[in-house]
Design a protein around this motif. Structure first.
Motif, PDB file in Angstrom:
ATOM      1  N   ALA A  57       0.841  -1.203  -0.076  1.00 13.27           N
ATOM      2  CA  ALA A  57      -0.007  -0.063   0.038  1.00 13.27           C
ATOM      3  C   ALA A  57       0.913   1.235  -0.047  1.00 13.27           C
ATOM      4  O   ALA A  57       0.548   2.063  -0.795  1.00 13.27           O
ATOM      5  CB  ALA A  57      -0.952  -0.013   1.248  1.00 13.27           C
ATOM      6  N   THR A 116       2.549   1.862  -3.430  1.00 12.69           N
ATOM      7  CA  THR A 116       1.538   2.373  -4.792  1.00 12.69           C
ATOM      8  C   THR A 116       1.101   3.697  -4.185  1.00 12.69           C
ATOM      9  O   THR A 116       0.553   4.551  -5.297  1.00 12.69           O
ATOM     10  CB  THR A 116      -0.017   1.521  -4.642  1.00 12.69           C
ATOM     11  N   ARG A 123       0.261   6.628  -7.262  1.00 11.19           N
ATOM     12  CA  ARG A 123      -0.842   7.318  -7.540  1.00 11.19           C
ATOM     13  C   ARG A 123      -0.390   8.688  -7.826  1.00 11.19           C
ATOM     14  O   ARG A 123      -1.241   9.263  -8.586  1.00 11.19           O
ATOM     15  CB  ARG A 123      -1.836   6.983  -6.268  1.00 11.19           C
ATOM     16  N   ASP A 149      -5.208  -1.744  -4.668  1.00  3.22           N
ATOM     17  CA  ASP A 149      -5.660  -1.624  -3.325  1.00  3.22           C
ATOM     18  C   ASP A 149      -5.473  -3.053  -2.677  1.00  3.22           C
ATOM     19  O   ASP A 149      -4.828  -4.046  -3.254  1.00  3.22           O
ATOM     20  CB  ASP A 149      -7.189  -0.868  -3.037  1.00  3.22           C
ATOM     21  N   ASP A 150      -6.437  -3.132  -1.521  1.00  4.24           N
ATOM     22  CA  ASP A 150      -6.432  -4.466  -0.785  1.00  4.24           C
ATOM     23  C   ASP A 150      -7.094  -5.694  -1.560  1.00  4.24           C
ATOM     24  O   ASP A 150      -7.229  -6.575  -1.166  1.00  4.24           O
ATOM     25  CB  ASP A 150      -7.158  -4.308   0.541  1.00  4.24           C
ATOM     26  N   LYS A 177     -16.196  -2.319  -5.146  1.00  5.25           N
ATOM     27  CA  LYS A 177     -15.120  -1.688  -5.010  1.00  5.25           C
ATOM     28  C   LYS A 177     -14.278  -2.529  -5.827  1.00  5.25           C
ATOM     29  O   LYS A 177     -14.161  -3.727  -6.149  1.00  5.25           O
ATOM     30  CB  LYS A 177     -14.644  -1.351  -3.596  1.00  5.25           C
ATOM     31  N   GLY A 178     -12.653  -2.031  -5.816  1.00  2.00           N
ATOM     32  CA  GLY A 178     -11.608  -2.718  -6.460  1.00  2.00           C
ATOM     33  C   GLY A 178     -12.079  -3.033  -7.964  1.00  2.00           C
ATOM     34  O   GLY A 178     -12.656  -2.228  -8.642  1.00  2.00           O
TER      35      GLY A 178
END
Length: 408
Positions: A13, A16, A20, A201-202, A326-327
């Motif tokens: 995380a 990244t 971003r 992301d996760d 999401k994701g």
């Protein structure tokens, strides 16, 4: 060979976040009709040859290496191809681009860059710092070049012998800045890689997946995969130059299998300073030159203004998309103004031939949301319900129906 090292155990995380920030300038338009074309761009490098023996590196370190890459001088050739399972856009791209039409120019960059969204292309690129770049799209007996040099941006279409010219605004005060080359369809593996990493992301697995040689250079392979089921994206592989950290190749594989939907890469690359002549441009004799200001003025004519007012009136009350999930499984829900959807199959409101044409393009589906039609590509799918809502995302048909049911 580098180990298959998971980024989640090495501060994925944190790495990244840096990417971003650097990727913020690479914004791709999101529209129902053009989302698949606008988010994709490039393909086979035809340059892998062997697995070089490189020092071990973690996924976190490799992500940071990409973020820290600051190569501003390079030239090379990029092989480009896109297979979304849809007809080639070709010259049609210019019909939908800003400034297209009788008052437009075939040399407008918006028109030409959209052509990268389908088919196979060979590009030549050169850069010397933030104020000098050149991108040429080689055709059969023709060439399109986009040249950015200081305050000037030139586009030249050799087939039509037309020239597009834009300059930065003068006297706009401190911080006015120089004119930037138009953004839109990503045109290099670096742009594509930064977009992919910015979305990590996760819900994402990021690992190092061995090594490769691309354009004669040793590279690490970064593997990005969704942890969720239901996405049409199977994986993204980025070949990262071991020395400079520059992404040399980008491959996007669909979850449905088959050839890559996106596979962009350098076939040749040189980090020496390009010749100054690479960024000089003089309109050829007899060429039609269109200034960007002329296109803007044409768009401001009374007829165009009247149309714009009507379009705004039709869009009154539009609140923008609602994101479901999401994701990798995120789906955008868009309510069409006025709630106008496709006529129901048995409503009698559509001629039989027209109904057959639509049925051939999409699949009729039903669920708790009601009924509608799913229009599919290899990467992005859209569900248009009969009551005028659109659900679109890089997800499967079942995931679209589930999202529509959830929203209901």
């Amino acid at each position: 060979m580098a180990p298959n090292d998971s980024a989640e155990t090495n501060g994925e995380a944190t790495g990244t976040v840096v990417v971003r920030r650097k990727a913020a300038r690479y914004i791709v338009p999101f529209a129902v009709a053009g989302v698949a074309a606008a988010t994709i761009g490039l393909v086979p490098a035809l340059a892998d040859s062997g697995d070089p023996d490189l020092p071990d590196i973690t996924a976190q370190e490799l992500v940071e290496k990409i973020a820290a890459s600051d190569e501003e001088q390079l030239s090379g050739t990029v092989k480009v191809s896109t297979d979304l399972g849809i007809p080639s856009i070709g010259g049609l791209a210019g019909s939908f681009a800003p400034g297209a039409g009788s008052a437009g120019s075939s040399a407008s960059p918006e028109a030409k860059l959209m052509e990268l969204a389908s088919g196979t292309h060979t590009l030549r690129v050169a850069a010397d710092g933030p104020d000098k770049q050149r991108l040429s799209i080689l055709g059969e007996g023709s060439e399109y070049s986009l040249v950015h040099n200081g305050d000037d941006v030139w586009g030249y279409d050799s087939e039509s012998n037309e020239v597009y010219h834009a300059t930065s605004e003068k006297g706009a005060g401190a911080g006015a800045g120089k004119h930037e080359a138009p953004k839109g369809v990503p045109a290099t593996p670096k742009e594509l890689a930064e977009e992919a990493l910015a979305a990590a992301d996760d819900t994402t697995s990021v690992t190092v997946d061995g090594t490769a040689q691309v354009a004669g250079r040793d590279a690490y392979k970064l593997l990005i995969k969704p942890r969720q089921s239901g996405s049409t994206i199977g994986s993204v592989t980025v070949a990262v130059d071991a020395s400079t950290g520059l992404p040399l190749k980008f491959t996007l594989a669909p979850s449905g299998g088959g050839k890559a939907a996106v596979d962009a890469g350098f076939t040749e690359v040189d980090f020496a300073k390009p010749a100054a002549s690479s960024f000089s441009f003089t309109p050829p004799k007899g060429a039609k030159v269109t200034e960007a200001d002329e296109l803007k003025a044409g768009a401001g004519e009374k007829g165009a203004a009247d149309k714009a007012r009507k379009d705004l009136s039709a869009m009154e009350g539009f609140q923008g998309p609602n994101i479901i999930g999401k994701g990798w499984n995120a789906v955008a829900e868009i309510e069409m103004p006025g709630g106008a959807g496709l006529p129901a199959q048995d409503s009698g409101d559509m001629p039989a031939q027209a109904q057959q044409f639509l049925d051939a393009l999409g699949d009729k589906v039903t669920g708790e949301f009601g009924s509608g039609t799913v229009f599919k590509t290899r990467l992005v799918n859209a569900l248009l319900t009969d009551d005028g809502k659109v659900y679109v995302g890089a997800v499967t048909e079942d995931a679209l129906v589930k999202a529509a049911d959830t929203a209901k």
